[in-house]
Design a protein around this motif. Structure first.
Motif, PDB file in Angstrom:
ATOM      1  N   MET A  62       0.749  -1.214   0.001  1.00  0.00           N
ATOM      2  CA  MET A  62      -0.012   0.105  -0.162  1.00  0.00           C
ATOM      3  C   MET A  62       0.986   1.219   0.298  1.00  0.00           C
ATOM      4  N   ALA A  63       1.874   1.406   0.560  1.00  0.00           N
ATOM      5  CA  ALA A  63       2.758   2.469   0.735  1.00  0.00           C
ATOM      6  C   ALA A  63       3.392   2.846  -0.557  1.00  0.00           C
ATOM      7  N   THR A  64       3.690   1.712  -1.217  1.00  0.00           N
ATOM      8  CA  THR A  64       4.287   2.007  -2.478  1.00  0.00           C
ATOM      9  C   THR A  64       3.371   1.905  -3.737  1.00  0.00           C
ATOM     10  N   ALA A  65       2.342   1.657  -3.687  1.00  0.00           N
ATOM     11  CA  ALA A  65       1.330   1.673  -4.921  1.00  0.00           C
ATOM     12  C   ALA A  65      -0.102   1.861  -4.747  1.00  0.00           C
ATOM     13  N   GLY A  66      -0.362   2.493  -3.469  1.00  0.00           N
ATOM     14  CA  GLY A  66      -1.520   2.556  -3.300  1.00  0.00           C
ATOM     15  C   GLY A  66      -2.522   3.621  -3.975  1.00  0.00           C
ATOM     16  N   LEU A  67      -1.896   4.634  -4.363  1.00  0.00           N
ATOM     17  CA  LEU A  67      -2.743   5.698  -5.135  1.00  0.00           C
ATOM     18  C   LEU A  67      -2.285   6.023  -6.533  1.00  0.00           C
ATOM     19  N   TYR A  68      -2.461   4.728  -7.165  1.00  0.00           N
ATOM     20  CA  TYR A  68      -2.209   4.882  -8.524  1.00  0.00           C
ATOM     21  C   TYR A  68      -0.669   5.694  -9.080  1.00  0.00           C
ATOM     22  N   ASP A  69      -0.943   6.585  -9.793  1.00  0.00           N
ATOM     23  CA  ASP A  69       0.132   7.395 -10.430  1.00  0.00           C
ATOM     24  C   ASP A  69       0.715   8.335  -9.485  1.00  0.00           C
ATOM     25  N   ASP A  70      -0.067   8.615  -8.244  1.00  0.00           N
ATOM     26  CA  ASP A  70       0.306   9.696  -7.350  1.00  0.00           C
ATOM     27  C   ASP A  70       0.770   8.988  -6.074  1.00  0.00           C
ATOM     28  N   SER A  71       1.174   7.773  -6.224  1.00  0.00           N
ATOM     29  CA  SER A  71       1.553   7.003  -5.038  1.00  0.00           C
ATOM     30  C   SER A  71       2.870   7.602  -4.114  1.00  0.00           C
ATOM     31  N   GLY A  72       3.715   8.015  -4.999  1.00  0.00           N
ATOM     32  CA  GLY A  72       4.804   8.670  -4.464  1.00  0.00           C
ATOM     33  C   GLY A  72       4.439   9.989  -3.947  1.00  0.00           C
ATOM     34  N   GLN A  73       3.551  10.848  -4.569  1.00  0.00           N
ATOM     35  CA  GLN A  73       3.168  12.206  -4.018  1.00  0.00           C
ATOM     36  C   GLN A  73       2.516  12.004  -2.756  1.00  0.00           C
ATOM     37  N   TRP A  74       1.534  10.984  -2.539  1.00  0.00           N
ATOM     38  CA  TRP A  74       0.896  10.664  -1.425  1.00  0.00           C
ATOM     39  C   TRP A  74       1.851  10.262  -0.464  1.00  0.00           C
ATOM     40  N   LEU A  75       2.747   9.284  -0.462  1.00  0.00           N
ATOM     41  CA  LEU A  75       3.703   9.108   0.520  1.00  0.00           C
ATOM     42  C   LEU A  75       4.581  10.104   0.814  1.00  0.00           C
ATOM     43  N   TYR A  76       4.792  10.989   0.034  1.00  0.00           N
ATOM     44  CA  TYR A  76       5.704  12.117   0.421  1.00  0.00           C
ATOM     45  C   TYR A  76       4.856  13.140   1.356  1.00  0.00           C
ATOM     46  N   ALA A  77       3.562  13.239   1.137  1.00  0.00           N
ATOM     47  CA  ALA A  77       2.904  14.364   1.813  1.00  0.00           C
ATOM     48  C   ALA A  77       2.415  13.749   3.062  1.00  0.00           C
ATOM     49  N   VAL A  78       1.975  12.315   2.855  1.00  0.00           N
ATOM     50  CA  VAL A  78       1.112  11.923   4.203  1.00  0.00           C
ATOM     51  C   VAL A  78       2.119  10.989   4.904  1.00  0.00           C
TER      52      VAL A  78
END
Length: 350
Positions: free
Chosen positions: A275-291
């Motif tokens: 989930m941490a690496t692939a949970g939000l489609y193409d924005d997974s990196g941006q999500w982990l970066y922010a949240v």
């Protein structure tokens, strides 16, 4: 004489050790309990209320329409729920309206496969690396010849469904639905209009399943696996259901409200990693970066996030950004996590 001195020395050393141990024991008994980093009940509710009030007027994004029925969902649905590992529930907004779970379902089916077959089976038969391409990419399959397709994008998710225990499609579906029910602590059911809409227009997913079969990466009938996957995506949930499902992961695989063990802590750890690496489609990196927290989104408008050992949070708001993630849900979860200082990489110096 030397022997007497030696014995005497041992006795003295032993006496000091006993005295020291007793003193340390008294010191520990007198010490105040260690402070906890978990937020208080008042802090959680205040963070939820503040985020809701700050974000309720966001109008960006639009409902998914490639699944025709999703375009008809009320775009004004907006609900927040937090469930802690001790079973406390905090809510704001609309927590009764239900939407189809869509891709959030992938993490719970992944957890079931991990529980039944182990981490190595998922690594060998599906893969866990992010593909770097769209969630329904056929090119990703071709490039890797069916390997490293990831269980949180469509090819890997359909393969995961094909691996779920059950002698036939009915048994597999029963297993998947029961798993989701146990995570939620409720009988969820299916949004049949959404299922019918998707089932009548899932030719791309059927093509994906057959291509995987050609590469030896499907483990059950491709047509039936695709149909079960489609039905899985149409499971009906509200914000409170999703928060309890996330909290079950936060609590190591045991539902904190029902106290029922759904999956093991080991299964939970592997699921959260993906989930941490692939949970939000193409924005997974941006999500982990922010949240900073493992999360999963679905085009029905829901997003869950898991703060391990603390709580699960879910927000439903159907309008999506270009990547397929709820605009309002992303912002709200970010706001709550920031307010509670629960970003796991935010460490204060000693």
């Amino acid at each position: 004489m030397r022997r007497s001195i030696s014995l005497f020395s041992v006795m003295i050393i032993g006496l000091f050790l006993v005295i020291g141990a007793q003193a340390q024991k008294k010191k520990k008994a007198a010490a105040p309990p260690a402070a906890t980093s978990s937020p208080s009940m008042a802090e959680i509710q205040a963070a939820v209320d503040e985020a809701y009030n700050n974000d309720k007027d966001i109008k960006d994004g639009k409902n998914a329409d490639y699944i025709k029925e999703l375009a008809n969902v009320d775009p004004n649905i907006y609900g927040i729920a937090v469930v802690t590992v001790d079973g406390q529930v905090y809510t704001k907004g609309d927590i009764t309206s239900r939407v189809s779970i869509q891709s959030i379902s992938k993490v719970f089916t992944l957890a079931r496969v991990l529980e039944e077959q182990g981490a190595k089976a998922v690594l060998d038969k599906i893969g866990v690396d992010a593909t770097g391409l769209r969630f329904n990419s056929i090119i990703a399959i071709e490039l890797q010849k069916g390997k490293e397709i990831n269980p949180l994008v469509n090819p890997g998710a359909i393969a995961a469904v094909s691996m779920v225990g059950g002698a036939d499609s009915a048994a597999k579906w029963k297993n998947i639905l029961a798993t989701h029910d146990e995570f939620a602590g409720a009988d969820l059911g299916v949004n049949w209009p959404v299922y019918v809409s998707e089932a009548g227009d899932n030719l791309r997913n059927q093509a994906i399943a057959h291509l995987l079969l050609a590469y030896g990466r499907m483990y059950f009938d491709p047509v039936q696996s695709t149909d079960v996957y489609t039905k899985q995506c149409a499971i009906n949930v509200n914000a409170k259901d999703l928060a309890e499902m996330a909290a079950t992961f936060a609590n190591g695989g045991t539902n904190p409200v029902t106290k029922k063990k759904v999956v093991s802590p080991e299964t939970t750890s592997f699921t959260l990693s993906v989930m941490a690496t692939a949970g939000l489609y193409d924005d997974s990196g941006q999500w982990l970066y922010a949240v900073g927290l493992p999360g999963k989104s679905g085009v029905g408008g829901g997003i869950i996030a898991v703060c391990p050992g603390k709580f699960g949070i879910a927000v439903i708001s159907p309008p999506l950004n270009a990547a397929g993630n709820s605009v309002k849900a992303q912002k709200t979860i970010y706001d709550v996590v920031r307010k509670l200082k629960m970003h796991p990489y935010l460490v204060q110096p000693k």
